[in-house]
Design an enzyme around this catalytic site. Structure first.
Site, PDB file in Angstrom:
ATOM      1  N   ARG A 187       0.815  -1.214   0.000  1.00 23.70           N
ATOM      2  CA  ARG A 187       0.000   0.000   0.000  1.00 23.70           C
ATOM      3  C   ARG A 187       0.848   1.262   0.000  1.00 23.70           C
ATOM      4  O   ARG A 187       0.335   2.351  -0.186  1.00 23.70           O
ATOM      5  CB  ARG A 187      -0.959  -0.020   1.204  1.00 23.70           C
ATOM      6  N   VAL A 188       2.136   1.118   0.250  1.00 22.29           N
ATOM      7  CA  VAL A 188       3.045   2.250   0.074  1.00 22.29           C
ATOM      8  C   VAL A 188       3.418   2.377  -1.400  1.00 22.29           C
ATOM      9  O   VAL A 188       3.573   3.471  -1.933  1.00 22.29           O
ATOM     10  CB  VAL A 188       4.291   2.077   0.960  1.00 22.29           C
TER      11      VAL A 188
END
Length: 511
Positions: free
Chosen positions: A367-368
């Site tokens: 998700r980064v």
């Protein structure tokens, strides 16, 4: 001369004591063991005890207060429960459970209380810190922007992990979860990241193998091993990850980057369920207590990238969780997926295809994302996920025996080559520059039409023939600079020369 009678010396000694200062009164609170279970004890008579307080039993076993009820304390034992008997005395220590921290722990094998298990004597600790602390607030956190090099092509290329990120490693048994996390630790020999490996509920021989591999590779000198084996008390397995995180926080407060591997939180959840049920806590879904989400959330929230005012360091957490029959929607896996910043899914389907590491790029996510990826990898492997996803769809379609046009066959050949290029043996993390070399060769079609064995041989030849020709590329990667056209051409030229391709072909990148 007359001898002095013995009673005179005694009288003089008593007089000396009476003339001395009166010792201060010391209040000692003593309770009694009312019940003993497998890993827990119920204590009465300590009405003033606090949550998480350390208690000492007459048998020498220590325990931590978990339940506070009127005239009753639920205590988890940090030692063998068979040594504790009903009716024995229990004393308060007026201290919360804490573990030693400091540089003296690096290179050591410890249990969940910080006691040594490697036979090297006592630990030279700088201080003792409580294992239960509040996670840093929002204002103490900074954006995750620096990459953590794992040395694994499938991860660095498609599922990048950043320093300060919490990335879940999830999969069935025997899919390579521990090996993937362990190779990431081995790859930190090329960086200044300190590693902490926390084994929760693992067999003693498995932990011994890990320690021996770390010692042989020289990486033990940059690693702390915290072990709570399956033969230990469940209270130690419950406390182990909090102890490991506390040790990591000491270094992150000093501005260092720390990698914490929690292997695995499935055993951690089961040990907490066991303790809770024995303490008569009401069971919920799958018999887990209602606070099982909070148990893991308050642990993993302590990881992150911190601001200079908060120390400037980072804690990267790689928790491991086990699934059954690829059921990602089970209770504990879904809890951890929602807590973490992404997951690396290891598929048994890929294991059956002999694809190691068995990273399912379609179900894995960070998700980064690209914010934590080397910019050089972004240039080379930007289409890696799309290429593999399209290949897997075409591969399923081609099984029906349908006639395929030339374009589809070419895409199948390219996808098969890229998947083969992502294969990697255990205990062999690849430097970033060599990863770019292999990925460039695969994405540019140099492996198209080769068998799996031929691709493996080609990758070995390429890595062996690199020498110092990619030193400038490695410097660009270390400074997180994007690759320019000349550097890309250099990588492709080195790849072609390593494979002994004709110079005429090397001059045409589209050939």
């Amino acid at each position: 001369m007359a001898e002095t009678p013995e009673w005179a010396d005694a009288s003089q000694f008593v007089g000396t004591l009476l003339e001395g200062p009166t010792p201060a009164l010391a209040l000692t609170e003593v309770g009694r063991v009312a019940e003993v279970g497998d890993g827990i004890a119920v204590v009465s008579g300590l009405a003033r005890a606090l949550a998480d307080e350390l208690l000492v039993f007459a048998s020498g076993v220590r325990g931590v207060v978990l339940d506070l009820e009127p005239d009753r304390l639920g205590v988890i034992l940090l030692g063998p429960s068979d040594r504790v008997t009903s009716g024995e005395d229990v004393w308060r220590t007026h201290k919360v459970f804490s573990v030693p921290v400091g540089p003296g722990l690096v290179g050591r094998v410890l249990d969940a209380t910080g006691e040594p298990r490697d036979g090297k004597g006592s630990v030279a600790a700088s201080a003792r810190k409580p294992v239960e602390v509040n996670a840093p607030g929002i204002l103490s956190r900074a954006a995750v922007s620096r990459p953590l090099a794992t040395g694994i092509k499938a991860i660095d290329g498609a599922v990048p992990v950043g320093l300060g990120q919490r990335e879940l490693i999830i999969g069935d048994r025997q899919t390579g979860k521990t090996s993937l996390a362990f190779d990431t630790i081995l790859n930190q020999a090329r960086s200044e990241v300190l590693s902490i490996y926390c084994a929760i509920g693992q067999r003693g021989d498995a932990v011994a193998r890990v320690v021996e591999i770390l010692r042989q590779s020289g990486q033990l000198e940059n690693t702390i091993v915290v072990s709570a084996g399956d033969e230990d008390a469940p209270g130690l397995a419950y406390m182990a990850p909090y102890a490991a995180m506390t040790m990591a926080e000491y270094f992150s407060n000093q501005g260092r980057d720390v990698l914490v591997v929690l292997d695995d939180l499935t055993h951690h959840a089961r040990s907490y369920r066991e303790l809770s049920l024995l303490l008569r806590r009401p069971p919920g879904r799958e018999a887990f207590p209602g606070d099982i989400f909070y148990v893991h959330a308050r642990l993993l929230e302590r990881a992150g990238q911190f601001t200079p005012e908060a120390g400037g360091g980072s804690i990267t957490a790689l928790p491991v969780v086990e699934t059954q029959a690829e059921n990602l929607s089970a209770y504990i896996p879904t809890n951890l997926i929602s807590i973490t910043d992404g997951q690396i899914y290891l598929s048994p389907r890929l294991v059956r295809k002999n694809q190691f590491p068995a990273v399912d790029i379609g179900l894995s996510v960070s998700r980064v994302g690209g914010k934590a990826q080397h910019r050089a990898f972004r240039d080379v492997a930007g289409n890696l996920r799309v290429t593999l996803s399209q290949f897997e769809e075409l591969e399923d379609f081609a099984r029906f025996g349908t006639r395929l046009d030339d374009n589809t066959r070419a895409r199948l050949s390219r996808g098969a080559a890229v998947r083969s290029a992502l294969r990697q043996p255990e205990r062999d993390p690849v430097p970033a520059s060599e990863q770019l070399l292999v990925l460039t060769a695969a994405m540019e079609g140099l492996f198209d039409g080769l068998s799996e064995g031929a691709v493996a041989d080609a990758m070995v030849r390429m890595r062996d023939g690199v020498g110092d020709r990619l030193d400038a590329i490695a410097e660009s990667i270390s400074q997180n600079r994007p690759l320019d056209k000349d550097e890309k051409a250099t990588i492709l030229r080195v790849a072609r020369s390593s494979l002994a391709l004709p110079e005429a072909v090397a001059d045409d990148p589209d050939a």
